[in-house]
Design a protein around this motif. Structure first.
Motif, PDB file in Angstrom:
ATOM      1  N   TYR A 168      -4.625-137.719  42.760  1.00 42.56           N
ATOM      2  CA  TYR A 168      -4.502-136.340  43.072  1.00 42.56           C
ATOM      3  C   TYR A 168      -3.627-135.916  44.208  1.00 42.56           C
ATOM      4  O   TYR A 168      -3.083-134.708  44.261  1.00 42.56           O
ATOM      5  CB  TYR A 168      -6.069-136.001  43.398  1.00 42.56           C
ATOM      6  N   CYS A 169      -3.683-136.740  45.252  1.00 44.43           N
ATOM      7  CA  CYS A 169      -2.317-136.644  46.258  1.00 44.43           C
ATOM      8  C   CYS A 169      -1.089-136.644  45.712  1.00 44.43           C
ATOM      9  O   CYS A 169       0.008-135.725  46.247  1.00 44.43           O
ATOM     10  CB  CYS A 169      -2.775-137.683  47.354  1.00 44.43           C
ATOM     11  N   ILE A 170      -0.714-137.566  44.755  1.00 40.11           N
ATOM     12  CA  ILE A 170       0.634-137.454  44.263  1.00 40.11           C
ATOM     13  C   ILE A 170       0.825-136.144  43.571  1.00 40.11           C
ATOM     14  O   ILE A 170       2.029-135.809  43.817  1.00 40.11           O
ATOM     15  CB  ILE A 170       0.682-138.663  43.425  1.00 40.11           C
ATOM     16  N   TRP A 171      -0.065-135.668  42.959  1.00 43.24           N
ATOM     17  CA  TRP A 171      -0.043-134.235  42.035  1.00 43.24           C
ATOM     18  C   TRP A 171       0.249-133.253  43.094  1.00 43.24           C
ATOM     19  O   TRP A 171       1.049-132.266  42.891  1.00 43.24           O
ATOM     20  CB  TRP A 171      -1.303-134.067  41.171  1.00 43.24           C
ATOM     21  N   TRP A 172      -0.801-133.204  44.266  1.00 42.96           N
ATOM     22  CA  TRP A 172      -0.573-132.202  45.152  1.00 42.96           C
ATOM     23  C   TRP A 172       0.802-132.168  45.834  1.00 42.96           C
ATOM     24  O   TRP A 172       1.319-131.143  46.131  1.00 42.96           O
ATOM     25  CB  TRP A 172      -1.550-132.688  46.190  1.00 42.96           C
ATOM     26  N   ASN A 173       1.512-133.394  46.277  1.00 43.42           N
ATOM     27  CA  ASN A 173       2.456-133.362  46.882  1.00 43.42           C
ATOM     28  C   ASN A 173       3.799-132.918  45.972  1.00 43.42           C
ATOM     29  O   ASN A 173       4.361-131.986  46.296  1.00 43.42           O
ATOM     30  CB  ASN A 173       2.927-134.918  47.225  1.00 43.42           C
ATOM     31  N   LEU A 174       4.012-133.392  44.516  1.00 45.95           N
ATOM     32  CA  LEU A 174       4.799-133.159  43.848  1.00 45.95           C
ATOM     33  C   LEU A 174       4.854-131.670  43.335  1.00 45.95           C
ATOM     34  O   LEU A 174       5.808-131.000  43.048  1.00 45.95           O
ATOM     35  CB  LEU A 174       4.945-134.228  42.561  1.00 45.95           C
ATOM     36  N   SER A 175       3.567-131.087  43.356  1.00 47.37           N
ATOM     37  CA  SER A 175       3.537-129.955  42.876  1.00 47.37           C
ATOM     38  C   SER A 175       4.023-128.698  43.753  1.00 47.37           C
ATOM     39  O   SER A 175       4.299-127.541  43.439  1.00 47.37           O
ATOM     40  CB  SER A 175       2.039-129.416  42.165  1.00 47.37           C
ATOM     41  N   SER A 176       4.252-129.164  45.136  1.00 46.17           N
ATOM     42  CA  SER A 176       4.634-128.206  45.966  1.00 46.17           C
ATOM     43  C   SER A 176       6.188-128.249  46.115  1.00 46.17           C
ATOM     44  O   SER A 176       6.745-127.432  47.094  1.00 46.17           O
ATOM     45  CB  SER A 176       4.023-128.697  47.316  1.00 46.17           C
ATOM     46  N   THR A 177       6.933-129.116  45.331  1.00 50.51           N
ATOM     47  CA  THR A 177       8.179-129.276  45.396  1.00 50.51           C
ATOM     48  C   THR A 177       8.770-128.368  44.196  1.00 50.51           C
ATOM     49  O   THR A 177       8.202-127.793  43.361  1.00 50.51           O
ATOM     50  CB  THR A 177       8.721-130.565  45.356  1.00 50.51           C
ATOM     51  N   HIS A 178      10.336-128.402  44.283  1.00 50.54           N
ATOM     52  CA  HIS A 178      10.806-127.917  43.029  1.00 50.54           C
ATOM     53  C   HIS A 178      11.055-128.844  41.462  1.00 50.54           C
ATOM     54  O   HIS A 178      11.336-128.045  40.599  1.00 50.54           O
ATOM     55  CB  HIS A 178      12.106-127.440  43.444  1.00 50.54           C
ATOM     56  N   LEU A 179      10.109-129.890  41.806  1.00 54.45           N
ATOM     57  CA  LEU A 179      10.137-130.414  40.264  1.00 54.45           C
ATOM     58  C   LEU A 179       9.187-129.926  39.471  1.00 54.45           C
ATOM     59  O   LEU A 179       8.289-128.837  39.725  1.00 54.45           O
ATOM     60  CB  LEU A 179       9.351-131.835  40.824  1.00 54.45           C
ATOM     61  N   PRO A 180       9.536-130.139  38.137  1.00 60.90           N
ATOM     62  CA  PRO A 180       8.568-129.180  37.203  1.00 60.90           C
ATOM     63  C   PRO A 180       7.259-129.904  36.815  1.00 60.90           C
ATOM     64  O   PRO A 180       6.847-130.200  36.039  1.00 60.90           O
ATOM     65  CB  PRO A 180       9.483-129.271  35.943  1.00 60.90           C
ATOM     66  N   VAL A 181       6.515-129.640  37.938  1.00 54.28           N
ATOM     67  CA  VAL A 181       5.032-130.175  37.897  1.00 54.28           C
ATOM     68  C   VAL A 181       4.236-129.136  38.114  1.00 54.28           C
ATOM     69  O   VAL A 181       4.226-128.205  38.808  1.00 54.28           O
ATOM     70  CB  VAL A 181       4.775-131.145  38.950  1.00 54.28           C
ATOM     71  N   PRO A 182       3.274-128.960  37.192  1.00 57.78           N
ATOM     72  CA  PRO A 182       2.182-127.622  37.079  1.00 57.78           C
ATOM     73  C   PRO A 182       1.365-127.908  38.370  1.00 57.78           C
ATOM     74  O   PRO A 182       0.967-128.775  38.801  1.00 57.78           O
ATOM     75  CB  PRO A 182       1.350-128.046  35.876  1.00 57.78           C
ATOM     76  N   PRO A 183       1.117-126.544  38.950  1.00 60.02           N
ATOM     77  CA  PRO A 183       0.353-126.701  40.279  1.00 60.02           C
ATOM     78  C   PRO A 183      -1.060-127.081  39.907  1.00 60.02           C
ATOM     79  O   PRO A 183      -1.639-127.038  38.875  1.00 60.02           O
ATOM     80  CB  PRO A 183       0.309-125.039  40.468  1.00 60.02           C
ATOM     81  N   ILE A 184      -1.699-127.306  40.964  1.00 63.22           N
ATOM     82  CA  ILE A 184      -3.155-127.797  40.871  1.00 63.22           C
ATOM     83  C   ILE A 184      -3.902-126.486  40.782  1.00 63.22           C
ATOM     84  O   ILE A 184      -3.588-125.459  41.641  1.00 63.22           O
ATOM     85  CB  ILE A 184      -3.612-128.572  42.453  1.00 63.22           C
ATOM     86  N   PRO A 185      -4.826-126.425  39.847  1.00 62.58           N
ATOM     87  CA  PRO A 185      -5.768-125.262  39.825  1.00 62.58           C
ATOM     88  C   PRO A 185      -6.506-124.955  41.046  1.00 62.58           C
ATOM     89  O   PRO A 185      -6.988-125.810  41.814  1.00 62.58           O
ATOM     90  CB  PRO A 185      -6.693-125.722  38.508  1.00 62.58           C
ATOM     91  N   GLU A 186      -6.501-123.694  41.295  1.00 58.37           N
ATOM     92  CA  GLU A 186      -7.152-123.178  42.555  1.00 58.37           C
ATOM     93  C   GLU A 186      -8.841-123.596  42.730  1.00 58.37           C
ATOM     94  O   GLU A 186      -9.275-124.045  43.754  1.00 58.37           O
ATOM     95  CB  GLU A 186      -7.130-121.638  42.548  1.00 58.37           C
ATOM     96  N   GLU A 187      -9.278-123.820  41.713  1.00 56.22           N
ATOM     97  CA  GLU A 187     -10.664-124.277  41.600  1.00 56.22           C
ATOM     98  C   GLU A 187     -11.040-125.760  41.576  1.00 56.22           C
ATOM     99  O   GLU A 187     -12.059-126.181  41.999  1.00 56.22           O
ATOM    100  CB  GLU A 187     -11.613-123.909  40.149  1.00 56.22           C
ATOM    101  N   SER A 188     -10.054-126.311  41.787  1.00 54.58           N
ATOM    102  CA  SER A 188      -9.911-127.818  42.059  1.00 54.58           C
ATOM    103  C   SER A 188      -9.723-128.176  43.358  1.00 54.58           C
ATOM    104  O   SER A 188      -9.563-129.362  43.934  1.00 54.58           O
ATOM    105  CB  SER A 188      -9.267-128.664  41.042  1.00 54.58           C
TER     106      SER A 188
END
Length: 507
Positions: free
Chosen positions: A352-372
């Motif tokens: 979850y932390c890896i996803w959170w970090n990478l989704s805030s960059t310019h990499l093509p990583v989908p954002p974390i859903p607001e509800e999570s």
């Protein structure tokens, strides 16, 4: 799967003695941080200060936040919590009831940081994350009170190596800090023009003597800028190399220690550099810890002899002020399931932390859903390593606190009541009591934080009049002398901006 396990063990095994060094260092930072913060109990944590509770809840609070410090607006209540946090940090330092001390220290740190986000900086996030992962690490097995009273293991079982999901989380967290901040630095001034460090050292608000020495050399600044960017981008990958693991870890440790010492000599960053240096202490490889343990810590190693044991035996004879006993008559789950559940929770949280970090960059990583996102805000594992990114802040300047006395004289509260002058001080950094106030003054500038301005203004008036009854003021203007950083060593003409005005008129 066999080769994958061998790879993971090779890369993510750490030395328990290195973890103990990190524990002692982190505990020392907690105590230092509490001591610095305690000088502003009323200003930063009480209703009579710059952020009353109703303002916190109206503008900065999330429903998932937790904070014991927000239960009362009295500074005396805050003092009690500070003392509890100091006691817990002291237990962590000594390794007494280490697991309990770690959990309590994490909870109280999270609570304290949630009470006033306006004075928080990136180092606070890292300190919080170190304590979070440490709750799942056995960093009390060496150089601790607990180690002296643990059952003595046979020589074949007394290896200092340790591997678990938590060790992987700790090492990957270190890598995420630097890799993420490099990805966020996606402007030309970082990786093309190489002017980022020039602009950073143009900020008189954070410029230290070491920065003044190198500031006049543009080519050096460009080289250091590009070195910084590529170090942050590439260095974390050395931690993932499975061969010559000890060598590459030492490269990471040495480079990062030198990197942060350099930052501390050039820029005013508070405890930021110490927290980052502490974070890599747990990476020290076994050969280094063997030498350190043998040459420097011979009296403080885990075996039951030496000065370390004598100190704790003396403490044990003294009456205990606080005794914590946790007894479970029946475990809700079989003991065999506790470790897998713990490792499973750590693994999910790490991903979850890896996803959170990478989704805030310019990499093509989908954002974390607001509800999570509630999960991140509840545990405060939300992170954003954005120091000087994507570009360096350029609205430099200094504050002039123009107070008008009841006799009509204009004085500067920032200069201990001297006559108002709009000339730049010899040292802008010296105007700040500590880095917490520097960070607060930075947040004070932003348009979206205009709600906080009257509270600071009125707090200054009240505090000045209480301390100077013979020279009270009835009006105050918080003035910012704005001096934007310009390219190529050009100097801007400062402009006077009144950020807030308040009055204290008798009824």
């Amino acid at each position: 799967m066999k080769y994958l396990e061998l790879y993971l063990r090779k890369v993510f095994t750490i030395d328990l003695r290195a973890l103990a060094i990190m524990r002692i260092w982190v505990a020392g930072i907690l105590l230092t941080d509490l001591a610095i913060r305690a000088t502003d109990l009323e200003a930063h944590y009480a209703n009579m200060g710059v952020l009353p509770l109703h303002v916190l809840h109206q503008h900065l609070w999330l429903p998932h936040f937790f904070s014991l410090h927000s239960l009362s607006g009295l500074w005396q209540f805050q003092l009690i919590l500070f003392l509890l946090a100091a006691l817990s940090a002291a237990c962590l330092l000594l390794g007494y009831k280490t697991r309990v001390a770690t959990v309590v220290s994490w909870l109280l740190l999270l609570s304290l940081q949630n009470r006033n986000p306006l004075i928080a900086q990136g180092g606070d996030d890292l300190l919080r994350m170190l304590l979070f992962w440490a709750m799942f690490l056995p960093w009390g097995r060496y150089y601790s009170y607990d180690a002296l009273h643990a059952p003595k293991k046979p020589p074949l079982q007394s290896s200092t190596n340790y591997f678990s999901a938590a060790t992987a989380a700790y090492i990957l967290q270190i890598g995420l800090v630097y890799f993420s901040t490099a990805l966020l630095k996606n402007s030309p001034e970082w990786h093309t023009d190489g002017t980022a460090l020039y602009y950073a050292l143009s900020l008189d608000q954070i410029l230290m003597p070491g920065g003044r020495l190198i500031y006049p050399y543009p080519e050096l600044l460009r080289a250091l800028t590009l070195t910084t960017y590529y170090t942050e981008l590439l260095l974390p990958f050395l931690l993932l190399i499975p061969f010559y693991n000890n060598f590459f870890r030492m490269v990471v440790v040495v480079v990062l220690i030198g990197f942060h010492i350099g930052i501390s000599l050039t820029l005013f960053v508070g405890l930021f550099y110490l927290i980052n240096i502490a974070s890599v202490a747990g990476l020290l490889p076994k050969p280094v810890m063997d030498w350190t343990d043998r040459r420097l810590l011979a009296s403080f190693r885990r075996p039951y002899s030496g000065h370390f044991k004598q100190v704790f035996q003396a403490l044990r004879k003294q009456p205990s002020l606080i005794s914590i006993h946790v007894r479970l008559r029946k475990s809700l789950l079989p003991q065999s399931l506790l470790a897998p559940l713990r490792d499973g929770f750590v693994t999910v949280t790490l991903l979850y932390c890896i996803w959170w970090n990478l989704s805030s960059t310019h990499l093509p990583v989908p954002p974390i859903p607001e509800e999570s996102k509630w999960f991140a805000y509840l545990l405060r594992i939300n992170q954003h390593w954005s120091m000087f990114s994507p570009t360096v802040f350029k609205d430099d300047g200094w504050y002039v606190l123009e107070g008008r006395t009841t006799k009509g004289k204009l004085i500067d509260l920032n200069q201990q009541g001297k006559e108002v002058s709009h000339a730049k001080p010899a040292s802008v950094v010296a105007l700040f009591k500590n880095d917490r106030w520097r960070k607060y003054s930075e947040n004070y500038l932003f348009i979206h934080n205009t709600y906080m301005r009257p509270y600071y203004c009125n707090y200054l008036v009240r505090r000045w009049n209480e301390a100077h009854p013979n020279q009270p003021i009835d009006q105050l203007e918080v003035v910012y002398m704005k001096e934007p950083s310009l390219p190529d060593y050009q100097v801007a003409i400062p402009s006077r901006e009144v950020l807030c005005a308040c009055a204290n008129r008798p009824e």
